[in-house]
Design a protein around this motif. Structure first.
Motif, PDB file in Angstrom:
ATOM      1  N   GLN A   1      28.574 -28.080 -32.387  1.00 29.87           N
ATOM      2  CA  GLN A   1      28.917 -28.801 -31.114  1.00 29.87           C
ATOM      3  C   GLN A   1      28.887 -30.427 -31.100  1.00 29.87           C
ATOM      4  O   GLN A   1      27.662 -30.735 -32.344  1.00 29.87           O
ATOM      5  CB  GLN A   1      28.186 -27.372 -30.589  1.00 29.87           C
ATOM      6  CG  GLN A   1      28.967 -26.321 -30.417  1.00 29.87           C
ATOM      7  CD  GLN A   1      27.956 -25.488 -29.593  1.00 29.87           C
ATOM      8  OE1 GLN A   1      27.119 -25.143 -29.687  1.00 29.87           O
ATOM      9  NE2 GLN A   1      29.452 -25.011 -28.441  1.00 29.87           N
ATOM     10  N   ILE A   2      28.742 -31.090 -30.528  1.00 31.22           N
ATOM     11  CA  ILE A   2      28.398 -31.925 -28.994  1.00 31.22           C
ATOM     12  C   ILE A   2      28.031 -32.083 -28.622  1.00 31.22           C
ATOM     13  O   ILE A   2      28.444 -31.615 -27.192  1.00 31.22           O
ATOM     14  CB  ILE A   2      30.244 -32.876 -29.517  1.00 31.22           C
ATOM     15  CG1 ILE A   2      30.570 -33.157 -31.093  1.00 31.22           C
ATOM     16  CG2 ILE A   2      29.661 -33.943 -29.090  1.00 31.22           C
ATOM     17  CD1 ILE A   2      31.451 -34.140 -30.452  1.00 31.22           C
ATOM     18  N   THR A   3      26.762 -32.054 -28.678  1.00 33.37           N
ATOM     19  CA  THR A   3      25.695 -32.552 -26.956  1.00 33.37           C
ATOM     20  C   THR A   3      25.877 -33.830 -26.270  1.00 33.37           C
ATOM     21  O   THR A   3      26.061 -35.049 -27.001  1.00 33.37           O
ATOM     22  CB  THR A   3      24.740 -32.162 -27.703  1.00 33.37           C
ATOM     23  OG1 THR A   3      23.860 -31.380 -28.120  1.00 33.37           O
ATOM     24  CG2 THR A   3      23.852 -32.366 -25.944  1.00 33.37           C
ATOM     25  N   ILE A   4      26.137 -33.411 -24.661  1.00 27.97           N
ATOM     26  CA  ILE A   4      26.506 -34.653 -24.386  1.00 27.97           C
ATOM     27  C   ILE A   4      25.412 -34.512 -22.789  1.00 27.97           C
ATOM     28  O   ILE A   4      25.551 -33.361 -22.213  1.00 27.97           O
ATOM     29  CB  ILE A   4      28.216 -34.107 -23.153  1.00 27.97           C
ATOM     30  CG1 ILE A   4      29.224 -34.714 -24.655  1.00 27.97           C
ATOM     31  CG2 ILE A   4      28.341 -35.373 -22.616  1.00 27.97           C
ATOM     32  CD1 ILE A   4      30.896 -34.344 -24.347  1.00 27.97           C
ATOM     33  N   SER A   5      25.086 -35.834 -22.607  1.00 25.11           N
ATOM     34  CA  SER A   5      24.122 -35.964 -21.702  1.00 25.11           C
ATOM     35  C   SER A   5      24.075 -36.328 -20.364  1.00 25.11           C
ATOM     36  O   SER A   5      25.979 -37.675 -20.613  1.00 25.11           O
ATOM     37  CB  SER A   5      22.751 -35.503 -21.823  1.00 25.11           C
ATOM     38  OG  SER A   5      22.566 -37.628 -22.677  1.00 25.11           O
TER      39      SER A   5
END
Length: 371
Positions: free
Chosen positions: A175-179
């Motif tokens: 998964q790719i984390t986006i903030s």
């Protein structure tokens, strides 16, 4: 001209809470001029006197936010999801359920630094964007309070990088984390700090027609008690002087003056690292803008037109995955905006027209904002 903040150099939250000034003599909330509390970082001070009571309110809010963030940083991840061991490889196969092929390999969740950051805009549609993105099986988001991390403008000198990683959500390696922190776009120094942290970071920015964005922020102030703007009109909030000239240092105006803030991001990141999303098209065709984001961050497309249903009451789309649920924004979204007097609108359009052209030239793209 360089980028500057739409808030004074002091704490952003403190400045926002400046509207909650308490009178020492009457112990009542004062209706203070919006522009006096919201000025650029060039201002040496807020043109209001903080009372001891107001300072206490500000400290309490900051302490609450810090405690919440520290609690999130202390949480740990495990190897289960919904109480069951997570089994699978890194290739997503079923985008209806989010399940992956079961090859017998056990994977554990962990907290990862973000690979992309949504930097704005305030009142640009970012909450709706994040609400939809949280359903993507390949994307991990901070979908809990506080949703905005504020690390690079508030915690940068107060907390280490390990703390920043630990306030991210638990996620799997595939998964790719986006903030998200919508204050980043207009806060001086943030672009450079993020570049030093990760030069390969992908930057997400959603822009909205400037007058509509300013009006939406004004309505938010009206409906959220902490801003305490009382009976202040939109015209008073965006003009200055006897002649009622457009006040470029008003928070509402400066926050919509995109060309002023965009330079810092172009100075620190290559253009192919920045994705600019169209807020109006997102409202009208959410799947189209979400597909652009998916392609940009490098995940398989999950959002399709048939996953969205139109809410005629709010005039907004809601997300409806194939499990039959309907996910809409909260009741505080889609609040009707007051009508702007024709003369004021003309003045605002004349103010923003040349600045919009400068912004379009900077990003090598234009938007049809009607003027």
């Amino acid at each position: 001209m360089g980028s500057y903040s739409i808030y004074p150099a002091s704490s952003t939250t403190a400045v926002k809470l400046a509207h909650a000034i308490i009178s020492k003599s009457k112990n009542t909330v004062l209706n203070m001029d919006i522009k006096s509390a919201f000025r650029s970082s060039k201002a040496t001070k807020v043109k209001s006197t903080y009372t001891e009571n107001a300072s206490a309110i500000i400290r309490k809010e900051l302490e609450r936010r810090d405690r919440r963030a520290d609690m999130l940083a202390a949480t740990t991840c495990n190897c289960t999801q919904s109480g069951k061991p997570y089994m699978g490889n890194k290739t997503q196969t079923d985008f209806y359920t989010g399940e992956v092929k079961n090859d017998g390999e056990k994977q554990c969740m962990k907290k990862q630094f973000p690979k992309a950051i949504l930097i704005g805009l305030t009142k640009g549609g970012t909450s709706a964007l994040m609400t939809f993105l949280k359903f993507h099986p390949m994307i991990a988001l901070r979908a809990y309070d506080p949703k905005d991390t504020k690390y690079f403008n508030h915690y940068y000198t107060k907390r280490p990088l390990d703390w920043y990683r630990n306030i991210m959500p638990c996620s799997y390696l595939h998964q790719i984390t986006i903030s998200k922190s919508t204050e980043y776009f207009f806060t001086p120094g943030v672009a450079e700090r993020i570049r030093h942290f990760d030069p390969s970071m992908k930057i997400l920015l959603m822009v909205r027609e400037p007058i509509a964005r300013a009006l939406s922020q004004f309505v938010m102030w009206k409906y959220q008690a902490k801003y305490r703007i009382g009976d202040t009109s939109f015209e008073d909030a965006v003009t200055t002087g006897i002649n009622k000239e457009i006040d470029e240092y008003s928070a509402l105006i400066s926050g919509s003056n995109y060309q002023r803030h965009m330079k810092a991001w172009l100075d620190n990141f290559s253009f192919n690292q920045i994705l600019i999303l169209d807020s109006l098209n997102f409202v009208q065709n959410p799947a189209e803008e979400l597909n652009k984001l998916e392609d940009f961050v490098g995940v398989e497309r999950f959002f399709t037109e048939d996953k969205f249903v139109y809410n005629a009451t709010k005039h907004k789309y809601c997300f409806s995955p194939h499990d039959g649920s309907i996910n809409c924004m909260g009741s505080n979204k889609g609040i009707p905006h007051p009508v702007i007097e024709k003369e004021l609108r003309v003045e605002l359009e004349e103010f923003f027209r040349p600045r919009n052209k400068m912004f379009f030239k900077m990003i090598n793209r234009s938007f049809d904002w009607g003027y």
